[in-house]
Design an enzyme around this catalytic site. Structure first.
Site, PDB file in Angstrom:
ATOM      1  N   ARG A  10       1.072  -1.182  -0.055  1.00 48.37           N
ATOM      2  CA  ARG A  10      -0.134   0.119  -0.118  1.00 48.37           C
ATOM      3  C   ARG A  10       0.922   1.209   0.008  1.00 48.37           C
ATOM      4  O   ARG A  10       0.440   2.222  -0.401  1.00 48.37           O
ATOM      5  CB  ARG A  10      -0.889  -0.032   1.129  1.00 48.37           C
ATOM      6  CG  ARG A  10      -2.242   0.984   1.157  1.00 48.37           C
ATOM      7  CD  ARG A  10      -3.109   0.650   2.302  1.00 48.37           C
ATOM      8  NE  ARG A  10      -2.523   1.005   3.659  1.00 48.37           N
ATOM      9  CZ  ARG A  10      -2.587   0.351   4.557  1.00 48.37           C
ATOM     10  NH1 ARG A  10      -3.278  -0.718   4.478  1.00 48.37           N
ATOM     11  NH2 ARG A  10      -1.936   0.607   5.751  1.00 48.37           N
ATOM     12  N   TYR A  49     -13.785  21.929 -10.565  1.00 49.48           N
ATOM     13  CA  TYR A  49     -14.531  20.787 -10.964  1.00 49.48           C
ATOM     14  C   TYR A  49     -15.477  20.025 -10.129  1.00 49.48           C
ATOM     15  O   TYR A  49     -15.372  19.997  -8.923  1.00 49.48           O
ATOM     16  CB  TYR A  49     -13.051  19.645 -10.909  1.00 49.48           C
ATOM     17  CG  TYR A  49     -13.588  18.300 -11.308  1.00 49.48           C
ATOM     18  CD1 TYR A  49     -14.016  18.158 -12.611  1.00 49.48           C
ATOM     19  CD2 TYR A  49     -13.239  17.133 -10.377  1.00 49.48           C
ATOM     20  CE1 TYR A  49     -14.185  16.635 -13.049  1.00 49.48           C
ATOM     21  CE2 TYR A  49     -13.488  15.755 -10.719  1.00 49.48           C
ATOM     22  CZ  TYR A  49     -14.013  15.710 -11.886  1.00 49.48           C
ATOM     23  OH  TYR A  49     -14.266  14.167 -12.295  1.00 49.48           O
ATOM     24  N   ASP A 103      -5.927  22.875  -8.866  1.00 46.71           N
ATOM     25  CA  ASP A 103      -6.183  21.706  -9.903  1.00 46.71           C
ATOM     26  C   ASP A 103      -5.534  21.860 -11.022  1.00 46.71           C
ATOM     27  O   ASP A 103      -5.902  22.855 -11.886  1.00 46.71           O
ATOM     28  CB  ASP A 103      -7.624  21.390  -9.925  1.00 46.71           C
ATOM     29  CG  ASP A 103      -7.894  19.995 -10.782  1.00 46.71           C
ATOM     30  OD1 ASP A 103      -7.297  19.823 -11.758  1.00 46.71           O
ATOM     31  OD2 ASP A 103      -8.903  19.328 -10.551  1.00 46.71           O
ATOM     32  N   LYS A 121      -6.292  11.827 -17.125  1.00 46.97           N
ATOM     33  CA  LYS A 121      -6.370  12.466 -18.462  1.00 46.97           C
ATOM     34  C   LYS A 121      -5.152  12.594 -19.394  1.00 46.97           C
ATOM     35  O   LYS A 121      -4.835  11.405 -19.868  1.00 46.97           O
ATOM     36  CB  LYS A 121      -6.726  14.163 -17.864  1.00 46.97           C
ATOM     37  CG  LYS A 121      -7.894  14.276 -17.055  1.00 46.97           C
ATOM     38  CD  LYS A 121      -9.122  13.573 -17.631  1.00 46.97           C
ATOM     39  CE  LYS A 121     -10.255  13.394 -16.597  1.00 46.97           C
ATOM     40  NZ  LYS A 121     -10.560  14.683 -15.568  1.00 46.97           N
TER      41      LYS A 121
HETATM   42  C1  LIG Z   1     -11.288  14.465 -14.339  1.00 48.71           C
HETATM   43  C2  LIG Z   1     -10.882  15.537 -13.672  1.00 48.71           C
HETATM   44  C3  LIG Z   1     -10.591  15.137 -12.139  1.00 48.71           C
HETATM   45  C4  LIG Z   1     -10.900  13.940 -11.631  1.00 48.71           C
HETATM   46  O1  LIG Z   1      -9.913  12.903 -12.189  1.00 48.71           O
HETATM   47  P1  LIG Z   1     -10.537  11.183 -12.018  1.00 48.71           P
HETATM   48  O2  LIG Z   1      -9.376  10.739 -12.244  1.00 48.71           O
HETATM   49  O3  LIG Z   1     -11.668  11.350 -13.038  1.00 48.71           O
HETATM   50  O4  LIG Z   1     -11.035  11.054 -10.564  1.00 48.71           O
HETATM   51  C5  LIG Z   1     -10.160  16.434 -11.359  1.00 48.71           C
HETATM   52  N1  LIG Z   1     -10.107  17.493 -11.928  1.00 48.71           N
HETATM   53  C6  LIG Z   1     -10.344  17.915 -13.264  1.00 48.71           C
HETATM   54  C7  LIG Z   1     -10.076  19.211 -13.684  1.00 48.71           C
HETATM   55  C8  LIG Z   1     -10.754  17.064 -13.995  1.00 48.71           C
HETATM   56  O5  LIG Z   1     -11.021  17.293 -15.358  1.00 48.71           O
END
Ligand SMILES: *Cc1c(COP(=O)(O)O)cnc(C)c1O
Length: 387
Positions: A54, A107, A180, A205
């Protein structure tokens, strides 16, 4: 060295793995220790080297070293999704009575976390206009303010905040600054050079880049690294080694993929701006974006995601356009090699500001296809919209 070169070499150590170019993917829970001495030494430092599955395996350490190096972070912490990265970062500052300042274009699931779980734990979240001035932001900071959260460009609506100025205001009151930074990636916005303490990436992403794994990573400065690491570990967050491997593999080609996403998105945005059915294109790299000057000052590039607002149109015409696109898929997430389009309602997840729009808002992800084919697909779609 230049970015493309660093992406290829960051976090690599072939000599330590019999010359293999890539790190091994160990599937592990138990790690065996040779002696009582070795066990006790490891237990005194559970975040250094392997300890228990972990807490990480070599592929995770390689991924974290590489991601941290690309953004100039002290250290990175891997999580099982982008949302888990956000949760771990926010939980690292959460305590009863704390006050969080969060951008209104955040988000959606980040907002749900603040208004749900964090509220139950006694954290108050106040949302602010992403275009707020540093003075106006500072006026909202109280003795209880622990954290400022920015996201630029914002989810769905792509406003750019003046992050260095807002970060300065937060730091004057000892609040932690989180961003973010998923849209820009470490390549196009260096969060740490702009006053951010904790830079969060949904690696799902662009880092993974192929729509085939969920992964998150939190880049931290030295002050916050161990607290974030321990918070994530304390909540039991860890990612599977195969998914981390995909993140590391994706990173190696990010320097090739991202410029193509960028060029395709700008070409699509410029073409869409000329179409009579399109009321507005919202892309920060375009001169007509309201905060383009801030974008040009702070960012070194743009990625593949932007929005458009259509002229008012009946729902069945919109469906005719979207349902029969051949190249643009409809679905959540983005950052993979393929193009996507999504009808969105930003007003469902904002409270401090309103999203002014004429017709429907569409969020577009420009994939790696030939852009002429993408334009043909959208042109046919707009023709169906008009019919
Ligand atoms: C998709 C996204 C997230 C979350 O990511 P996941 O891997 O889908 O949990 C967070 N912030 C932004 C800006 C996103 O587009």
């Amino acid at each position: 060295m230049k970015t493309a070169t660093r992406l290829v070499h960051a976090g690599r150590n072939p000599a330590a793995q019999q010359g293999m170019v890539n790190p091994p993917v160990y599937h592990a829970s138990t790690v065996l220790f040779e002696s009582l001495d070795a066990l006790e030494r490891a237990a005194a430092n559970p975040f250094e080297g392997v300890y228990y599955g972990r807490n990480g395996t070599p592929v995770q350490f390689a991924f974290e070293d590489a991601v941290a190096e690309m953004e100039g972070a002290f250290g990175a912490v891997t999580t099982c999704s982008g949302l888990a990265a956000i949760t771990a970062a926010l939980m690292s500052e959460a305590e009863q009575g704390a006050h969080f300042l969060v951008t209104d274009n955040v988000y959606g699931p980040t907002r749900k976390l603040c208004d749900g779980l964090l509220k139950r734990l006694g954290v108050t979240t106040e949302y602010f206009d992403p275009t707020i001035s540093a003075e106006a932001l500072e006026a909202r900071i109280t003795d209880a303010t622990r954290m400022l959260f920015v996201e630029a460009p914002g989810s769905l609506t792509f406003e750019i905040s003046d992050i260095p100025a807002l970060a300065d205001a937060a730091h004057r009151h000892d609040a932690t600054v989180m961003a973010d930074n998923t849209w820009a990636t470490p390549l196009y916005f260096n969060a740490f050079e702009h006053g951010v303490d904790i830079s969060i990436h949904a690696a799902t992403k662009y880092l993974v880049g192929h729509a085939d794994a969920m992964l998150g990573v939190i880049n931290c400065n030295e002050t916050h690294y161990m607290n974030v690491r321990k918070t994530a570990a304390g909540m039991g967050y860890c990612a599977g080694p195969d998914d981390i491997y995909l993140g590391l593999r994706g990173l190696r080609t990010l320097g090739q993929r991202l410029p193509t996403h960028q060029a395709n998105a700008i070409a699509l945005a410029d073409w869409l701006a000329e179409q009579p059915e399109v009321a507005r294109v919202i892309h920060p790299a375009r001169a007509d974006h309201p905060q383009h000057a801030l974008f040009a000052r702070d960012f070194t590039g743009s990625s593949g995601l932007f929005s458009i607002v259509l002229e008012p149109v009946a729902r069945d015409r919109l469906a005719a356009m979207l349902d029969h696109l051949e190249l643009f898929g409809m679905g959540f997430s983005w950052g993979g090699y393929e193009s996507l389009i999504l009808s969105v309602d930003p007003n469902r997840s904002r409270t401090a500001t309103r999203w002014e729009h004429d017709g429907p808002t569409l969020r577009i992800h420009a994939g790696l296809e030939a852009v002429d084919d993408l334009i043909d697909d959208l042109a046919a779609g707009l023709k169906r919209l008009r019919a």
